[in-house]
Design a protein around this motif. Sequence first.
Motif, PDB file in Angstrom:
ATOM      1  N   VAL A 164       0.845  -1.204   0.000  1.00 44.55           N
ATOM      2  CA  VAL A 164       0.000   0.000   0.000  1.00 44.55           C
ATOM      3  C   VAL A 164       0.876   1.248   0.000  1.00 44.55           C
ATOM      4  N   ARG A 165       1.966   1.226   0.754  1.00 41.59           N
ATOM      5  CA  ARG A 165       2.885   2.369   0.757  1.00 41.59           C
ATOM      6  C   ARG A 165       3.510   2.556  -0.627  1.00 41.59           C
ATOM      7  N   ALA A 166       3.822   1.463  -1.305  1.00 43.65           N
ATOM      8  CA  ALA A 166       4.381   1.554  -2.656  1.00 43.65           C
ATOM      9  C   ALA A 166       3.347   2.132  -3.624  1.00 43.65           C
ATOM     10  N   ILE A 167       2.102   1.706  -3.504  1.00 42.61           N
ATOM     11  CA  ILE A 167       1.027   2.265  -4.329  1.00 42.61           C
ATOM     12  C   ILE A 167       0.899   3.758  -4.049  1.00 42.61           C
ATOM     13  N   TRP A 168       0.958   4.130  -2.789  1.00 39.85           N
ATOM     14  CA  TRP A 168       0.840   5.532  -2.383  1.00 39.85           C
ATOM     15  C   TRP A 168       1.916   6.369  -3.068  1.00 39.85           C
ATOM     16  N   GLU A 169       3.144   5.876  -3.038  1.00 48.33           N
ATOM     17  CA  GLU A 169       4.258   6.609  -3.652  1.00 48.33           C
ATOM     18  C   GLU A 169       4.088   6.697  -5.171  1.00 48.33           C
ATOM     19  N   LEU A 170       3.709   5.584  -5.801  1.00 46.47           N
ATOM     20  CA  LEU A 170       3.519   5.576  -7.257  1.00 46.47           C
ATOM     21  C   LEU A 170       2.426   6.540  -7.696  1.00 46.47           C
ATOM     22  N   CYS A 171       1.304   6.491  -7.008  1.00 46.53           N
ATOM     23  CA  CYS A 171       0.133   7.262  -7.432  1.00 46.53           C
ATOM     24  C   CYS A 171       0.192   8.725  -7.009  1.00 46.53           C
ATOM     25  N   SER A 172       1.188   9.094  -6.225  1.00 47.97           N
ATOM     26  CA  SER A 172       1.304  10.497  -5.805  1.00 47.97           C
ATOM     27  C   SER A 172       1.814  11.381  -6.941  1.00 47.97           C
ATOM     28  N   GLY A 173       2.380  10.780  -7.985  1.00 43.44           N
ATOM     29  CA  GLY A 173       2.932  11.556  -9.083  1.00 43.44           C
ATOM     30  C   GLY A 173       1.958  11.844 -10.198  1.00 43.44           C
ATOM     31  N   GLY A 174       0.736  11.382 -10.098  1.00 41.95           N
ATOM     32  CA  GLY A 174      -0.257  11.586 -11.151  1.00 41.95           C
ATOM     33  C   GLY A 174      -0.940  10.277 -11.498  1.00 41.95           C
ATOM     34  N   TYR A 175      -1.734  10.329 -12.555  1.00 46.22           N
ATOM     35  CA  TYR A 175      -2.535   9.157 -12.929  1.00 46.22           C
ATOM     36  C   TYR A 175      -1.679   8.052 -13.536  1.00 46.22           C
ATOM     37  N   LEU A 176      -1.950   6.829 -13.115  1.00 45.57           N
ATOM     38  CA  LEU A 176      -1.381   5.607 -13.697  1.00 45.57           C
ATOM     39  C   LEU A 176      -2.520   4.634 -13.916  1.00 45.57           C
ATOM     40  N   SER A 177      -2.373   3.767 -14.893  1.00 48.26           N
ATOM     41  CA  SER A 177      -3.387   2.734 -15.098  1.00 48.26           C
ATOM     42  C   SER A 177      -3.181   1.622 -14.076  1.00 48.26           C
ATOM     43  N   VAL A 178      -4.214   0.834 -13.868  1.00 46.29           N
ATOM     44  CA  VAL A 178      -4.136  -0.316 -12.965  1.00 46.29           C
ATOM     45  C   VAL A 178      -3.008  -1.241 -13.424  1.00 46.29           C
ATOM     46  N   ALA A 179      -2.900  -1.453 -14.730  1.00 50.25           N
ATOM     47  CA  ALA A 179      -1.857  -2.324 -15.277  1.00 50.25           C
ATOM     48  C   ALA A 179      -0.462  -1.768 -14.984  1.00 50.25           C
ATOM     49  N   GLU A 180      -0.297  -0.451 -15.087  1.00 47.86           N
ATOM     50  CA  GLU A 180       1.009   0.163 -14.798  1.00 47.86           C
ATOM     51  C   GLU A 180       1.382  -0.007 -13.331  1.00 47.86           C
ATOM     52  N   VAL A 181       0.420   0.168 -12.443  1.00 47.85           N
ATOM     53  CA  VAL A 181       0.686  -0.005 -11.015  1.00 47.85           C
ATOM     54  C   VAL A 181       1.132  -1.439 -10.750  1.00 47.85           C
ATOM     55  N   ALA A 182       0.422  -2.405 -11.320  1.00 47.15           N
ATOM     56  CA  ALA A 182       0.781  -3.811 -11.137  1.00 47.15           C
ATOM     57  C   ALA A 182       2.179  -4.094 -11.686  1.00 47.15           C
ATOM     58  N   GLY A 183       2.495  -3.519 -12.833  1.00 49.58           N
ATOM     59  CA  GLY A 183       3.812  -3.724 -13.434  1.00 49.58           C
ATOM     60  C   GLY A 183       4.930  -3.147 -12.586  1.00 49.58           C
ATOM     61  N   HIS A 184       4.737  -1.937 -12.079  1.00 55.06           N
ATOM     62  CA  HIS A 184       5.760  -1.311 -11.229  1.00 55.06           C
ATOM     63  C   HIS A 184       5.972  -2.093  -9.937  1.00 55.06           C
ATOM     64  N   LEU A 185       4.885  -2.606  -9.372  1.00 49.98           N
ATOM     65  CA  LEU A 185       4.980  -3.331  -8.101  1.00 49.98           C
ATOM     66  C   LEU A 185       5.393  -4.787  -8.286  1.00 49.98           C
ATOM     67  N   GLU A 186       5.339  -5.252  -9.535  1.00 48.69           N
ATOM     68  CA  GLU A 186       5.632  -6.660  -9.844  1.00 48.69           C
ATOM     69  C   GLU A 186       4.745  -7.595  -9.022  1.00 48.69           C
ATOM     70  N   LEU A 187       3.458  -7.241  -8.969  1.00 48.53           N
ATOM     71  CA  LEU A 187       2.455  -8.042  -8.276  1.00 48.53           C
ATOM     72  C   LEU A 187       1.395  -8.478  -9.276  1.00 48.53           C
ATOM     73  N   PRO A 188       0.700  -9.588  -8.990  1.00 52.30           N
ATOM     74  CA  PRO A 188      -0.402  -9.993  -9.868  1.00 52.30           C
ATOM     75  C   PRO A 188      -1.470  -8.899  -9.942  1.00 52.30           C
ATOM     76  N   VAL A 189      -2.064  -8.743 -11.104  1.00 58.09           N
ATOM     77  CA  VAL A 189      -3.063  -7.696 -11.324  1.00 58.09           C
ATOM     78  C   VAL A 189      -4.224  -7.834 -10.345  1.00 58.09           C
ATOM     79  N   GLY A 190      -4.661  -9.045 -10.069  1.00 60.01           N
ATOM     80  CA  GLY A 190      -5.779  -9.240  -9.148  1.00 60.01           C
ATOM     81  C   GLY A 190      -5.481  -8.703  -7.758  1.00 60.01           C
ATOM     82  N   VAL A 191      -4.268  -8.913  -7.300  1.00 57.89           N
ATOM     83  CA  VAL A 191      -3.871  -8.417  -5.982  1.00 57.89           C
ATOM     84  C   VAL A 191      -3.875  -6.887  -5.981  1.00 57.89           C
TER      85      VAL A 191
END
Length: 123
Positions: A53-80
Amino acid sequence: MRTPGEEAVTSDFVRSYVITGGRSLPTSEDLALHTLVTLAPERTPPLGAGPEVRAIWELCSGGYLSVAEVAGHLELPVGVVRLLLTDLSAQGHLLLRAEPPRHQNVDRATLEKVLNGLQSLIG
């Protein structure tokens, strides 16, 4: 020793289970891959937020990202990632934008008018 048809439990599976708390994952109808997410203004991270969640917070603080981009940056399954984003959205921490509209072809006559207009401007 495993019996035939029995799959090994991998560390990725265990990690996903721990991150989600064993909850079932949302479907693509709940949050599409192309849905754009960003932090809502003036929000602080939830108390006791995990590292994901902290990683998502940091990623999304810079502007809009797609769900797929967030999953790719975090290297987590899309469902998670969908589940974590759904939780943050329900808590009011995220702003969501619908996926961009599909590309539509423009008819040839319109393109020719634009080309002719540009040519007349340029000379």
